[in-house]
Design a protein around this motif. Structure first.
Motif, PDB file in Angstrom:
ATOM      1  N   GLY A 148      27.694 -34.426  32.671  1.00 12.80           N
ATOM      2  CA  GLY A 148      27.513 -35.756  32.094  1.00 12.80           C
ATOM      3  C   GLY A 148      28.347 -35.942  30.847  1.00 12.80           C
ATOM      4  O   GLY A 148      28.989 -35.028  30.366  1.00 12.80           O
ATOM      5  N   SER A 149      28.322 -37.145  30.365  1.00 11.40           N
ATOM      6  CA  SER A 149      29.050 -37.458  29.140  1.00 11.40           C
ATOM      7  C   SER A 149      28.246 -38.479  28.365  1.00 11.40           C
ATOM      8  O   SER A 149      27.257 -39.017  28.855  1.00 11.40           O
ATOM      9  CB  SER A 149      30.438 -38.019  29.481  1.00 11.40           C
ATOM     10  N   GLY A 150      28.686 -38.731  27.178  1.00 12.27           N
ATOM     11  CA  GLY A 150      27.988 -39.715  26.360  1.00 12.27           C
ATOM     12  C   GLY A 150      27.382 -39.067  25.137  1.00 12.27           C
ATOM     13  O   GLY A 150      27.657 -37.930  24.780  1.00 12.27           O
ATOM     14  N   TYR A 151      26.536 -39.835  24.482  1.00 11.63           N
ATOM     15  CA  TYR A 151      25.926 -39.382  23.246  1.00 11.63           C
ATOM     16  C   TYR A 151      24.750 -38.449  23.497  1.00 11.63           C
ATOM     17  O   TYR A 151      24.056 -38.561  24.502  1.00 11.63           O
ATOM     18  CB  TYR A 151      25.393 -40.574  22.453  1.00 11.63           C
ATOM     19  N   THR A 152      24.522 -37.556  22.545  1.00 10.79           N
ATOM     20  CA  THR A 152      23.272 -36.800  22.530  1.00 10.79           C
ATOM     21  C   THR A 152      22.194 -37.759  22.047  1.00 10.79           C
ATOM     22  O   THR A 152      22.517 -38.837  21.524  1.00 10.79           O
ATOM     23  CB  THR A 152      23.364 -35.601  21.576  1.00 10.79           C
ATOM     24  N   PRO A 153      20.916 -37.419  22.175  1.00 12.06           N
ATOM     25  CA  PRO A 153      19.874 -38.329  21.679  1.00 12.06           C
ATOM     26  C   PRO A 153      20.038 -38.681  20.193  1.00 12.06           C
ATOM     27  O   PRO A 153      19.872 -39.835  19.798  1.00 12.06           O
ATOM     28  CB  PRO A 153      18.579 -37.549  21.924  1.00 12.06           C
ATOM     29  N   GLY A 154      20.391 -37.721  19.375  1.00  9.40           N
ATOM     30  CA  GLY A 154      20.612 -38.000  17.952  1.00  9.40           C
ATOM     31  C   GLY A 154      21.790 -38.925  17.717  1.00  9.40           C
ATOM     32  O   GLY A 154      21.729 -39.855  16.913  1.00  9.40           O
ATOM     33  N   GLU A 155      22.887 -38.654  18.417  1.00  8.31           N
ATOM     34  CA  GLU A 155      24.068 -39.504  18.279  1.00  8.31           C
ATOM     35  C   GLU A 155      23.783 -40.906  18.788  1.00  8.31           C
ATOM     36  O   GLU A 155      24.299 -41.888  18.242  1.00  8.31           O
ATOM     37  CB  GLU A 155      25.238 -38.901  19.056  1.00  8.31           C
ATOM     38  N   SER A 156      22.969 -41.012  19.811  1.00 10.98           N
ATOM     39  CA  SER A 156      22.607 -42.316  20.356  1.00 10.98           C
ATOM     40  C   SER A 156      21.866 -43.151  19.318  1.00 10.98           C
ATOM     41  O   SER A 156      22.128 -44.337  19.155  1.00 10.98           O
ATOM     42  CB  SER A 156      21.752 -42.131  21.605  1.00 10.98           C
ATOM     43  N   ASP A 157      20.923 -42.519  18.603  1.00 10.78           N
ATOM     44  CA  ASP A 157      20.196 -43.225  17.546  1.00 10.78           C
ATOM     45  C   ASP A 157      21.143 -43.724  16.457  1.00 10.78           C
ATOM     46  O   ASP A 157      21.014 -44.844  15.959  1.00 10.78           O
ATOM     47  CB  ASP A 157      19.129 -42.319  16.933  1.00 10.78           C
ATOM     48  N   ILE A 158      22.090 -42.887  16.085  1.00  8.35           N
ATOM     49  CA  ILE A 158      23.067 -43.283  15.057  1.00  8.35           C
ATOM     50  C   ILE A 158      23.916 -44.448  15.559  1.00  8.35           C
ATOM     51  O   ILE A 158      24.160 -45.415  14.833  1.00  8.35           O
ATOM     52  CB  ILE A 158      23.947 -42.083  14.665  1.00  8.35           C
ATOM     53  N   ALA A 159      24.364 -44.378  16.807  1.00  8.21           N
ATOM     54  CA  ALA A 159      25.190 -45.452  17.373  1.00  8.21           C
ATOM     55  C   ALA A 159      24.422 -46.767  17.427  1.00  8.21           C
ATOM     56  O   ALA A 159      24.969 -47.839  17.128  1.00  8.21           O
ATOM     57  CB  ALA A 159      25.680 -45.063  18.764  1.00  8.21           C
ATOM     58  N   VAL A 160      23.146 -46.710  17.788  1.00  8.18           N
ATOM     59  CA  VAL A 160      22.315 -47.923  17.825  1.00  8.18           C
ATOM     60  C   VAL A 160      22.190 -48.497  16.419  1.00  8.18           C
ATOM     61  O   VAL A 160      22.310 -49.719  16.210  1.00  8.18           O
ATOM     62  CB  VAL A 160      20.930 -47.616  18.437  1.00  8.18           C
ATOM     63  N   GLY A 161      21.973 -47.630  15.434  1.00 12.47           N
ATOM     64  CA  GLY A 161      21.884 -48.093  14.046  1.00 12.47           C
ATOM     65  C   GLY A 161      23.158 -48.755  13.569  1.00 12.47           C
ATOM     66  O   GLY A 161      23.127 -49.790  12.904  1.00 12.47           O
ATOM     67  N   ILE A 162      24.283 -48.182  13.923  1.00 16.34           N
ATOM     68  CA  ILE A 162      25.574 -48.762  13.541  1.00 16.34           C
ATOM     69  C   ILE A 162      25.754 -50.123  14.205  1.00 16.34           C
ATOM     70  O   ILE A 162      26.203 -51.087  13.579  1.00 16.34           O
ATOM     71  CB  ILE A 162      26.726 -47.804  13.901  1.00 16.34           C
ATOM     72  N   ALA A 163      25.409 -50.221  15.481  1.00 14.19           N
ATOM     73  CA  ALA A 163      25.534 -51.492  16.200  1.00 14.19           C
ATOM     74  C   ALA A 163      24.638 -52.558  15.578  1.00 14.19           C
ATOM     75  O   ALA A 163      25.049 -53.721  15.428  1.00 14.19           O
ATOM     76  CB  ALA A 163      25.196 -51.297  17.675  1.00 14.19           C
ATOM     77  N   GLU A 164      23.418 -52.181  15.204  1.00  7.31           N
ATOM     78  CA  GLU A 164      22.515 -53.141  14.563  1.00  7.31           C
ATOM     79  C   GLU A 164      23.056 -53.590  13.217  1.00  7.31           C
ATOM     80  O   GLU A 164      23.007 -54.779  12.886  1.00  7.31           O
ATOM     81  CB  GLU A 164      21.124 -52.520  14.404  1.00  7.31           C
ATOM     82  N   HIS A 179      26.183 -53.660  12.304  1.00  4.33           N
ATOM     83  CA  HIS A 179      27.349 -54.512  12.563  1.00  4.33           C
ATOM     84  C   HIS A 179      26.912 -55.920  12.975  1.00  4.33           C
ATOM     85  O   HIS A 179      27.467 -56.918  12.488  1.00  4.33           O
ATOM     86  CB  HIS A 179      28.214 -53.888  13.656  1.00  4.33           C
ATOM     87  N   ALA A 180      25.903 -56.003  13.835  1.00  2.00           N
ATOM     88  CA  ALA A 180      25.408 -57.312  14.268  1.00  2.00           C
ATOM     89  C   ALA A 180      24.835 -58.086  13.086  1.00  2.00           C
ATOM     90  O   ALA A 180      25.071 -59.288  12.942  1.00  2.00           O
ATOM     91  CB  ALA A 180      24.352 -57.143  15.355  1.00  2.00           C
ATOM     92  N   MET A 181      24.087 -57.385  12.221  1.00  2.00           N
ATOM     93  CA  MET A 181      23.502 -58.048  11.045  1.00  2.00           C
ATOM     94  C   MET A 181      24.600 -58.526  10.097  1.00  2.00           C
ATOM     95  O   MET A 181      24.539 -59.642   9.577  1.00  2.00           O
ATOM     96  CB  MET A 181      22.554 -57.092  10.317  1.00  2.00           C
ATOM     97  N   SER A 182      25.622 -57.706   9.875  1.00  2.00           N
ATOM     98  CA  SER A 182      26.732 -58.104   8.999  1.00  2.00           C
ATOM     99  C   SER A 182      27.455 -59.324   9.555  1.00  2.00           C
ATOM    100  O   SER A 182      27.815 -60.239   8.807  1.00  2.00           O
ATOM    101  CB  SER A 182      27.720 -56.947   8.829  1.00  2.00           C
ATOM    102  N   SER A 183      27.677 -59.328  10.859  1.00  2.00           N
ATOM    103  CA  SER A 183      28.346 -60.471  11.490  1.00  2.00           C
ATOM    104  C   SER A 183      27.506 -61.739  11.329  1.00  2.00           C
ATOM    105  O   SER A 183      28.040 -62.815  11.030  1.00  2.00           O
ATOM    106  CB  SER A 183      28.582 -60.198  12.974  1.00  2.00           C
ATOM    107  N   GLN A 184      26.206 -61.608  11.526  1.00  2.00           N
ATOM    108  CA  GLN A 184      25.313 -62.767  11.388  1.00  2.00           C
ATOM    109  C   GLN A 184      25.309 -63.275   9.949  1.00  2.00           C
ATOM    110  O   GLN A 184      25.404 -64.486   9.713  1.00  2.00           O
ATOM    111  CB  GLN A 184      23.889 -62.399  11.810  1.00  2.00           C
ATOM    112  N   LEU A 185      25.232 -62.373   8.977  1.00  2.00           N
ATOM    113  CA  LEU A 185      25.236 -62.791   7.575  1.00  2.00           C
ATOM    114  C   LEU A 185      26.555 -63.446   7.194  1.00  2.00           C
ATOM    115  O   LEU A 185      26.581 -64.437   6.454  1.00  2.00           O
ATOM    116  CB  LEU A 185      24.947 -61.595   6.670  1.00  2.00           C
ATOM    117  N   ALA A 186      27.657 -62.917   7.693  1.00  2.00           N
ATOM    118  CA  ALA A 186      28.963 -63.511   7.406  1.00  2.00           C
ATOM    119  C   ALA A 186      29.061 -64.897   8.024  1.00  2.00           C
ATOM    120  O   ALA A 186      29.580 -65.840   7.393  1.00  2.00           O
ATOM    121  CB  ALA A 186      30.074 -62.608   7.937  1.00  2.00           C
ATOM    122  N   ARG A 187      28.558 -65.060   9.242  1.00  2.00           N
ATOM    123  CA  ARG A 187      28.574 -66.365   9.906  1.00  2.00           C
ATOM    124  C   ARG A 187      27.747 -67.378   9.113  1.00  2.00           C
ATOM    125  O   ARG A 187      28.184 -68.511   8.875  1.00  2.00           O
ATOM    126  CB  ARG A 187      28.033 -66.205  11.330  1.00  2.00           C
TER     127      ARG A 187
END
Length: 110
Positions: free
Chosen positions: A75-91, A93-101
């Motif tokens: 398999g490939s992809g994130y480990t569970p820990g890396e997945s949590d970090i990636a989700v946090g980064i995505a959230e 980024h989404a919040m920053s984009s919304q605030l900028a808008r």
């Protein structure tokens, strides 16, 4: 190295090709010009390696040896820990984009 890299980007110093050689800054010589007095020779290294390989006997004749020759995709992809970090980064980024808008809509940003 950063200074050499910046200088190498200048048009007037382009002929010196500083960026090509930036990786070797601080190295004073060629790999083959090393001193025999303080180091070993390549011939000695080759002989040592050849001797080591001569003594190396593969144990494939032994019935106790198991050779695994089947490979499978795990398999490939994130480990569970890396997945949590990636989700946090995505959230974030989404919040920053919304605030900028919202800031643009309210006239805070140009």
């Amino acid at each position: 190295m950063p200074r050499c890299w910046r200088l190498g980007g200048l048009v007037e110093l382009e002929r010196l090709r500083m960026r090509t050689w930036a990786h070797s800054l601080g190295y004073r010589g060629h790999i083959l010009t090393k001193s025999r007095r303080y180091s070993t020779t390549y011939g000695a290294l080759r002989e040592e390696r050849a001797e080591y390989r001569r003594d190396d006997v593969e144990p494939t004749d032994s019935p106790d040896v198991i050779t695994e020759s089947n490979w499978r995709y795990v398999g490939s992809g994130y480990t569970p820990g890396e997945s949590d970090i990636a989700v946090g980064i995505a959230e974030d980024h989404a919040m920053s984009s919304q605030l900028a808008r919202e800031a643009r809509e309210e006239g805070w940003l140009a």
